[in-house]
Design a protein around this motif. Sequence first.
Motif, mmCIF file in Angstrom:
data_model
loop_
_atom_site.group_PDB
_atom_site.id
_atom_site.type_symbol
_atom_site.label_atom_id
_atom_site.label_comp_id
_atom_site.label_asym_id
_atom_site.label_seq_id
_atom_site.Cartn_x
_atom_site.Cartn_y
_atom_site.Cartn_z
ATOM 1 N N GLN A 122 39.158 66.229 34.730
ATOM 2 C CA GLN A 122 40.442 65.548 34.922
ATOM 3 C C GLN A 122 41.551 66.539 35.260
ATOM 4 N N ARG A 125 42.106 67.675 38.865
ATOM 5 C CA ARG A 125 42.802 66.763 39.784
ATOM 6 C C ARG A 125 44.228 67.211 40.080
ATOM 7 N N GLN A 232 54.527 62.656 34.826
ATOM 8 C CA GLN A 232 54.392 61.299 35.345
ATOM 9 C C GLN A 232 55.346 60.332 34.635
ATOM 10 N N LEU A 293 46.253 62.677 31.108
ATOM 11 C CA LEU A 293 45.120 62.995 31.981
ATOM 12 C C LEU A 293 43.811 62.750 31.256
ATOM 13 N N TYR A 294 43.771 63.118 29.959
ATOM 14 C CA TYR A 294 42.575 62.894 29.145
ATOM 15 C C TYR A 294 42.987 62.924 27.685
ATOM 16 N N SER A 314 46.958 55.552 30.242
ATOM 17 C CA SER A 314 46.065 55.772 31.375
ATOM 18 C C SER A 314 44.643 55.309 31.071
ATOM 19 N N GLN A 315 43.851 55.204 32.116
ATOM 20 C CA GLN A 315 42.457 54.802 31.992
ATOM 21 C C GLN A 315 41.615 55.859 31.293
ATOM 22 N N CYS A 316 42.082 57.096 31.269
ATOM 23 C CA CYS A 316 41.362 58.178 30.600
ATOM 24 C C CYS A 316 41.933 58.454 29.215
ATOM 25 N N CYS A 332 46.842 52.171 33.792
ATOM 26 C CA CYS A 332 46.572 52.528 35.189
ATOM 27 C C CYS A 332 46.072 53.964 35.229
ATOM 28 N N ASP A 333 45.785 54.471 36.413
ATOM 29 C CA ASP A 333 45.409 55.867 36.557
ATOM 30 C C ASP A 333 46.588 56.751 36.153
ATOM 31 N N ALA A 334 46.286 57.883 35.535
ATOM 32 C CA ALA A 334 47.342 58.766 35.026
ATOM 33 C C ALA A 334 48.276 59.268 36.114
ATOM 34 N N ASP A 336 49.048 57.582 38.981
ATOM 35 C CA ASP A 336 49.548 56.463 39.796
ATOM 36 C C ASP A 336 51.022 56.202 39.450
#
Length: 385
Positions: A122, A125, A232, A293-294, A314-316, A332-334, A336
């Motif tokens: 992660q 990214r 973010q 992120l995680y 986030s999804q993670c 949502c994605d971290a 996004d």
Amino acid sequence: MGYKDIVLSIMKIIRLAIVRQKYRPDGGAERFIYRALEALDNSGIELNIITREWSGVARANWHVHLCNPQKWGRISRERGFAHAVKRYWQCEHFDLVQSHERIVGCDIFRAGDGVHQVWLEQRARILPPPQRCLIKLSRYHRYVLSTESELFHSPLLKKIICNSAMVRRDIMRCYGVGKDKIALIYNSIDLQHFFPADSEQRRAARVALSIPQQACALIYIGSGFERKGLRQAISAVAATDRYLIVMGHDKYLCYYQALAQSMGCLSRLRFIGVRKDVLPCYHAVDALILPSLYDPFPNVILEAMSCGLPVITSQCCGGAEFIEQGKQGFVCDALDIASLREFVAAIPLREHNPAMSFAARSRVSGCTPANLSCQLTGLYQQLLS
């Protein structure tokens, strides 16, 4: 002698050792340990904590064992502590050793820090190519990955405790561990201590933080701003009229303050550092934002939801498992930013529309210390039977 008395008399012989390298009251993993110890306090189990440093308040029947070998670097710190702790627990002959560190030879490993391999995936990214190469070449990361693999494949490891289904999936995917070797045990929360604010508590908390009474405000909590997604969060808030409280510590604090300044929202941010009493801060806001992120399952999500706060994450993040989109919060994605911005704008003032607040608190109502104690003691008895 009744059934309960028989069970307690059997359980009194269990000498449990819990291993954590360093205890910081503001750390998420440490808060879990403290709550687990409280939950087990009257279970009849002898509770032992092995650590380099203990800065918490130990109860009379908690036995704190300091094990602080010399260290000269990150690898020396990890390897030295692991070797010293193993020697110590072998001398003490504990019935069960539950490690919260990656130490090969423990009976139970609680994967509260998640899977290092997935964290590196992660993190890659957001890193430029040169830094990704440095991560791959890092002796420290290679050491952790090697130890992680050896731990999960150790024949001495009886059980892995995961605090989210996400981490369970990660361990199964990365290391081929069977599902039957993993116990999914969510963290607990004291619903009596973390409760929704009334109007006066909300007003007083906002005055203390200089937040307008009619403004919609969110809170971000976490040290290690890169992993927890502060960039973010600031980006999402910047394009709205929302306020953001930032609680936590990071050596790059000045960078994030400058980022907020460049985005024109610094006046709506409150950087308040680390605080022991987080309840007034929860009372001051309308939601928690944590686009990590995680993150295996941060305790702050349980605390916030218990205080009636919807959560944007986030999804993670393992906490996403407690959120139905639009009901207890949003996921949502971290990275996004567009979706995060949309979700921030969708958070209602809790006093005007409390539906998400009620749903959030209801969702965590089963995460009680009693339930945690029941699951842990049941696991220990199973392993010793």
